[in-house]
Design a protein around this motif. Structure first.
Motif, PDB file in Angstrom:
ATOM      1  N   ALA A   1     -61.801 -26.263  21.080  1.00 24.35           N
ATOM      2  CA  ALA A   1     -61.466 -25.030  20.221  1.00 24.35           C
ATOM      3  C   ALA A   1     -60.240 -24.468  20.728  1.00 24.35           C
ATOM      4  O   ALA A   1     -59.719 -24.907  22.114  1.00 24.35           O
ATOM      5  CB  ALA A   1     -62.620 -24.170  20.208  1.00 24.35           C
ATOM      6  N   PRO A   2     -59.367 -23.680  19.948  1.00 19.91           N
ATOM      7  CA  PRO A   2     -58.115 -23.024  20.534  1.00 19.91           C
ATOM      8  C   PRO A   2     -58.527 -22.205  21.677  1.00 19.91           C
ATOM      9  O   PRO A   2     -59.626 -21.688  21.803  1.00 19.91           O
ATOM     10  CB  PRO A   2     -57.522 -22.569  19.267  1.00 19.91           C
ATOM     11  CG  PRO A   2     -58.572 -22.694  18.280  1.00 19.91           C
ATOM     12  CD  PRO A   2     -59.738 -23.382  18.706  1.00 19.91           C
ATOM     13  N   LEU A   3     -57.410 -22.100  22.405  1.00 18.73           N
ATOM     14  CA  LEU A   3     -57.867 -20.944  23.676  1.00 18.73           C
ATOM     15  C   LEU A   3     -57.875 -19.641  22.868  1.00 18.73           C
ATOM     16  O   LEU A   3     -57.451 -19.311  21.822  1.00 18.73           O
ATOM     17  CB  LEU A   3     -56.561 -21.081  24.503  1.00 18.73           C
ATOM     18  CG  LEU A   3     -56.251 -22.222  25.151  1.00 18.73           C
ATOM     19  CD1 LEU A   3     -54.786 -22.339  25.971  1.00 18.73           C
ATOM     20  CD2 LEU A   3     -57.430 -22.386  26.276  1.00 18.73           C
ATOM     21  N   PHE A   4     -58.778 -18.963  23.751  1.00 15.44           N
ATOM     22  CA  PHE A   4     -59.212 -17.696  22.984  1.00 15.44           C
ATOM     23  C   PHE A   4     -58.023 -16.721  22.438  1.00 15.44           C
ATOM     24  O   PHE A   4     -57.966 -16.374  21.327  1.00 15.44           O
ATOM     25  CB  PHE A   4     -60.148 -16.823  23.785  1.00 15.44           C
ATOM     26  CG  PHE A   4     -60.825 -15.841  22.863  1.00 15.44           C
ATOM     27  CD1 PHE A   4     -61.819 -16.116  22.045  1.00 15.44           C
ATOM     28  CD2 PHE A   4     -60.256 -14.345  23.198  1.00 15.44           C
ATOM     29  CE1 PHE A   4     -62.523 -14.970  21.637  1.00 15.44           C
ATOM     30  CE2 PHE A   4     -61.141 -13.373  22.615  1.00 15.44           C
ATOM     31  CZ  PHE A   4     -62.056 -13.744  21.586  1.00 15.44           C
ATOM     32  N   SER A   5     -57.206 -16.479  23.252  1.00 21.10           N
ATOM     33  CA  SER A   5     -56.160 -15.702  23.125  1.00 21.10           C
ATOM     34  C   SER A   5     -55.082 -16.302  21.981  1.00 21.10           C
ATOM     35  O   SER A   5     -54.585 -15.577  21.148  1.00 21.10           O
ATOM     36  CB  SER A   5     -55.338 -15.251  24.279  1.00 21.10           C
ATOM     37  OG  SER A   5     -54.523 -16.411  24.618  1.00 21.10           O
ATOM     38  N   HIS A   6     -55.065 -17.584  21.889  1.00 20.14           N
ATOM     39  CA  HIS A   6     -54.532 -18.215  20.864  1.00 20.14           C
ATOM     40  C   HIS A   6     -55.090 -17.873  19.512  1.00 20.14           C
ATOM     41  O   HIS A   6     -54.522 -17.720  18.343  1.00 20.14           O
ATOM     42  CB  HIS A   6     -54.293 -19.617  20.992  1.00 20.14           C
ATOM     43  CG  HIS A   6     -53.096 -20.044  22.389  1.00 20.14           C
ATOM     44  ND1 HIS A   6     -52.840 -21.229  22.291  1.00 20.14           N
ATOM     45  CD2 HIS A   6     -52.858 -19.314  23.235  1.00 20.14           C
ATOM     46  CE1 HIS A   6     -52.090 -21.162  23.488  1.00 20.14           C
ATOM     47  NE2 HIS A   6     -51.925 -19.921  24.034  1.00 20.14           N
ATOM     48  N   ARG A   7     -56.471 -17.989  19.614  1.00 16.21           N
ATOM     49  CA  ARG A   7     -57.224 -17.507  18.393  1.00 16.21           C
ATOM     50  C   ARG A   7     -56.681 -16.424  17.628  1.00 16.21           C
ATOM     51  O   ARG A   7     -56.693 -16.243  16.538  1.00 16.21           O
ATOM     52  CB  ARG A   7     -58.576 -17.990  18.527  1.00 16.21           C
ATOM     53  CG  ARG A   7     -59.372 -18.090  17.244  1.00 16.21           C
ATOM     54  CD  ARG A   7     -60.872 -18.359  17.612  1.00 16.21           C
ATOM     55  NE  ARG A   7     -61.213 -19.081  18.784  1.00 16.21           N
ATOM     56  CZ  ARG A   7     -62.313 -19.151  19.392  1.00 16.21           C
ATOM     57  NH1 ARG A   7     -63.536 -18.782  18.572  1.00 16.21           N
ATOM     58  NH2 ARG A   7     -62.545 -19.697  20.739  1.00 16.21           N
ATOM     59  N   LEU A   8     -56.721 -15.423  18.506  1.00 13.41           N
ATOM     60  CA  LEU A   8     -56.356 -14.109  18.178  1.00 13.41           C
ATOM     61  C   LEU A   8     -55.085 -13.998  17.228  1.00 13.41           C
ATOM     62  O   LEU A   8     -54.729 -13.331  16.425  1.00 13.41           O
ATOM     63  CB  LEU A   8     -56.544 -13.208  19.273  1.00 13.41           C
ATOM     64  CG  LEU A   8     -57.709 -12.743  19.739  1.00 13.41           C
ATOM     65  CD1 LEU A   8     -57.721 -11.987  21.090  1.00 13.41           C
ATOM     66  CD2 LEU A   8     -58.735 -12.364  18.934  1.00 13.41           C
ATOM     67  N   ARG A   9     -53.936 -14.928  17.965  1.00 12.15           N
ATOM     68  CA  ARG A   9     -52.697 -14.804  17.474  1.00 12.15           C
ATOM     69  C   ARG A   9     -52.858 -15.587  16.180  1.00 12.15           C
ATOM     70  O   ARG A   9     -52.124 -15.312  14.880  1.00 12.15           O
ATOM     71  CB  ARG A   9     -51.683 -15.546  18.107  1.00 12.15           C
ATOM     72  CG  ARG A   9     -51.470 -14.747  19.541  1.00 12.15           C
ATOM     73  CD  ARG A   9     -50.641 -15.271  20.614  1.00 12.15           C
ATOM     74  NE  ARG A   9     -50.742 -14.793  21.968  1.00 12.15           N
ATOM     75  CZ  ARG A   9     -50.032 -14.877  22.790  1.00 12.15           C
ATOM     76  NH1 ARG A   9     -49.081 -15.937  22.974  1.00 12.15           N
ATOM     77  NH2 ARG A   9     -50.129 -14.212  23.949  1.00 12.15           N
ATOM     78  N   ASP A  10     -53.398 -16.587  16.049  1.00  9.36           N
ATOM     79  CA  ASP A  10     -53.954 -17.167  14.698  1.00  9.36           C
ATOM     80  C   ASP A  10     -54.506 -16.459  13.641  1.00  9.36           C
ATOM     81  O   ASP A  10     -53.975 -16.272  12.469  1.00  9.36           O
ATOM     82  CB  ASP A  10     -54.949 -18.460  14.959  1.00  9.36           C
ATOM     83  CG  ASP A  10     -55.096 -19.371  13.879  1.00  9.36           C
ATOM     84  OD1 ASP A  10     -54.505 -19.244  12.939  1.00  9.36           O
ATOM     85  OD2 ASP A  10     -55.474 -20.505  14.597  1.00  9.36           O
ATOM     86  N   GLN A  11     -55.551 -15.474  14.001  1.00 13.13           N
ATOM     87  CA  GLN A  11     -56.014 -14.746  13.206  1.00 13.13           C
ATOM     88  C   GLN A  11     -55.096 -13.789  12.623  1.00 13.13           C
ATOM     89  O   GLN A  11     -54.969 -13.192  11.614  1.00 13.13           O
ATOM     90  CB  GLN A  11     -57.251 -14.006  13.736  1.00 13.13           C
ATOM     91  CG  GLN A  11     -58.332 -15.038  14.075  1.00 13.13           C
ATOM     92  CD  GLN A  11     -59.607 -14.629  14.752  1.00 13.13           C
ATOM     93  OE1 GLN A  11     -59.255 -13.380  15.302  1.00 13.13           O
ATOM     94  NE2 GLN A  11     -60.512 -15.418  14.728  1.00 13.13           N
ATOM     95  N   GLY A  12     -54.458 -13.095  13.663  1.00 12.47           N
ATOM     96  CA  GLY A  12     -53.269 -12.166  13.561  1.00 12.47           C
ATOM     97  C   GLY A  12     -52.376 -12.792  12.241  1.00 12.47           C
ATOM     98  O   GLY A  12     -51.826 -11.723  11.392  1.00 12.47           O
ATOM     99  N   LEU A  13     -51.870 -13.884  12.593  1.00 13.15           N
ATOM    100  CA  LEU A  13     -50.818 -14.433  11.797  1.00 13.15           C
ATOM    101  C   LEU A  13     -51.501 -14.476  10.061  1.00 13.15           C
ATOM    102  O   LEU A  13     -50.817 -14.106   8.965  1.00 13.15           O
ATOM    103  CB  LEU A  13     -50.460 -15.793  12.046  1.00 13.15           C
ATOM    104  CG  LEU A  13     -49.499 -16.472  11.074  1.00 13.15           C
ATOM    105  CD1 LEU A  13     -48.119 -15.704  10.733  1.00 13.15           C
ATOM    106  CD2 LEU A  13     -49.052 -17.891  11.580  1.00 13.15           C
TER     107      LEU A  13
END
Lengths: 360, 360
Positions: free
Chosen positions: A192-204
């Motif tokens: 799975a993507p790194l957790f903090s990256h997931r947040l950026r993903d969702q943010g985008l």
DNA sequence: CTGAAAGCGCTTACAG
DNA sequence: CTGAAAGCGCTTACAG
């Protein structure tokens, strides 16, 4: 050979307790004895034994810091900032990297706890529930960056990825871009993507939804491996498959690779394709071209983190803090070029993971 | 609340000494008791008290590492490599940065010594005789990178700057370059160059002497400040004053800035000007263009350093080790362009420090 | 292989 | 403000 506290006491002609008192800056010592003791310390070159004093008392003046990867300047700079801020408050810092390994993460935290740190800052991009539980169980004040949930004695600093991504998307829209590529990277192919990256993903995704979901096309590609390599491969893979005039990267390191991947194919930045990063590593303004990126303030981050670790126990409530982001405009973004090679996918079928904004 | 060794002994129904023996992996324990003790440890979640055990014994299993600046990937990568190599040998690593401050350098070494590290690796680019003396006086094994002189219990690793510079110069000569600019950087305007930089400086001068002192023109420019900024300013300053078709930079970070400085003036690399760096930071292959640079192997370095710290005391002689360098050819070097803007100084008088190769 | 004892160098009440 | 004493949790001979 090494002088001990008794030698100091003997030389200064005072009691053990008095020496200890001046060492620990107690106010219960007369100026005269203090002076005598200090002279003796000086003369003998006495240094208190760290292990003896820590054994006899409860807690140290060191703060543990754990980051994912020192090879990524974001973490190195964050560690630097934390160290500086800790020093300002009279604390030292003990730094360890996990290299994204669950095992090393556990060992790092374990050892910091063993060293009885006064607080522990987990600044990784990967989440590790096991170590999180260890830290919480220990009762040692903790602060997490994007990877924790707030709990007693623990605060979570949440990067405003959404705000940063919104600024990035609005900037691109204003320039005229409609076909966006989002590049993220994971450690291994299956992960799975790194957790903090997931947040950026969702943010985008949220930013796209909020801005102009009708006319905006967002494609996402995820490549495993070291960040810069992933960025390079991502754009080269996307080039044949997905149409885009702008690339948003999950980190500056990915953006570095993406720029390289584009330029090595003869694609100019920003004339043909615009690129935006995330983190604002100090080097990013020396990239060619200087990188437009979403900045996270190291100063704010370290100030918040250290303050929360050092606040009085009475105030140690579960807490989530927001860390603002801001878009730094540099030269990697410009008007779109619809004739850009990146707008002519050779194949129709895409192997890249791709989704419409609505899919989120 | 925290279980102690006595709790383990009680639960396992053995003596204190036996528990201590299994903890310290002594061979004098029967398998049966060992198993019982381990079960008890497991059950209680017992962890030995670091401070108590280190107080009672002599030395730890941690190696101190001090670097100059974590913001420079060279140091971060070196620290990573040392940590990995130390782990392989059963040691932990304790990392500190000096930020080029004499004071912080002293404090860092002091604290490592206080922590009774088993060895200490000083991997800074600045030399600090005071801390060097402290380390030597302590008798703790030490290893220096380019900044030490070998002494008892201490080894000095010397980067073969000369060999690396020779390869760089030969490469440029073979391409046809004759007008070289060397960019180095110092901390502050008045400072002498950093020690390891001075060695690179001397290495380059020797290489020029050895290769073709008649037809080769070498100019040196030294700018104070952060590395990348210095590189950028250096080339922009040189542009009006000194003729050159190739730039050799004292580090990759300086080269990053130099490339930017050139490109922002519309000068193409390598068509107009060639650039060579030093260090081979992992990012350098993602620069635009990918950087030709003199590589130092992090693996060799850390292997040599850790091995020397961990060798038996009997063999702890003063020693100087050579660390090989190699030129990594990438895309920032090419044939010279005598029409390049960099070949047309506007002014005759140069304010930049400049010297003929013979001046060395 | 075990168990009791001394000691590592400090800190912290506690009685003066 | 001082001095003697107990204790922090381990390790290490040492006698059994």
């Amino acid at each position: 050979v090494r002088p001990k506290i008794q030698d100091v006491a003997a030389l200064a002609k005072v009691s053990l307790g008095s020496v200890s008192a001046v060492l620990n800056e107690k106010t219960t010592v007369s100026d005269a004895t203090r002076a005598r003791v200090q002279a003796a310390i000086e003369k003998l070159g006495y240094r208190p034994d760290l292990y003896a004093s820590n054994l006899a008392r409860r807690r140290t003046h060191v703060l543990g810091v754990v980051v994912s990867d020192l090879g990524n300047p974001f973490f190195a700079e964050t560690a630097q900032a934390l160290e500086a801020e800790a020093a300002r408050r009279g604390y030292r810092t003990s730094l360890t990297a996990t290299d994204f390994s669950e095992e090393q993460h556990r060992i790092a935290v374990q050892q910091l706890l063993d060293a009885r740190v006064a607080g522990i800052a987990i600044m990784t991009s990967e989440r590790n529930p096991a170590t999180q539980a260890m830290v919480l169980a220990s009762g040692v004040p903790a602060v997490f960056l994007d990877v924790g949930s707030p709990a007693e004695h623990s605060t979570n600093i949440r990067v405003d990825a959404r705000g940063g991504m919104r600024a990035a998307v609005q900037h691109l829209i204003a320039l005229g871009h409609r076909d966006l590529l989002f590049v993220r990277n994971s450690l291994h192919a299956e992960d799975a993507p790194l957790f903090s990256h997931r947040l950026r993903d969702q943010g985008l995704a949220a930013a796209v939804r909020a801005c102009d979901p009708q006319s905006l096309h967002l494609h996402t590609i995820d490549i495993a491996g070291p960040a810069a390599d992933a960025g390079e491969q991502a754009v080269q893979q996307a080039l044949g498959e997905l149409p885009f005039t702008a690339v948003i990267c999950v980190t500056d390191m990915v953006a570095l690779g993406a720029c390289r991947g584009l330029q090595s194919r003869g694609i100019r930045i920003p004339e043909d394709v615009s690129v935006i990063g995330f983190d604002n590593i100090s080097m990013s303004r020396f990239f060619s071209p200087p990188l437009t990126t979403v900045a996270i303030s190291r100063e704010d981050l370290s100030r918040m983190a250290i303050a929360s670790l050092l606040r009085p126990a009475a105030k140690a409530k579960a807490e989530t803090l927001r860390l603002a982001t801001s878009l730094v405009l540099r030269e990697s973004t410009g008007k779109p070029n619809r004739q850009s090679p990146s707008m002519r996918p050779r194949r129709v079928k895409s192997k890249a993971k791709s989704m419409s904004p609505r899919a989120f």
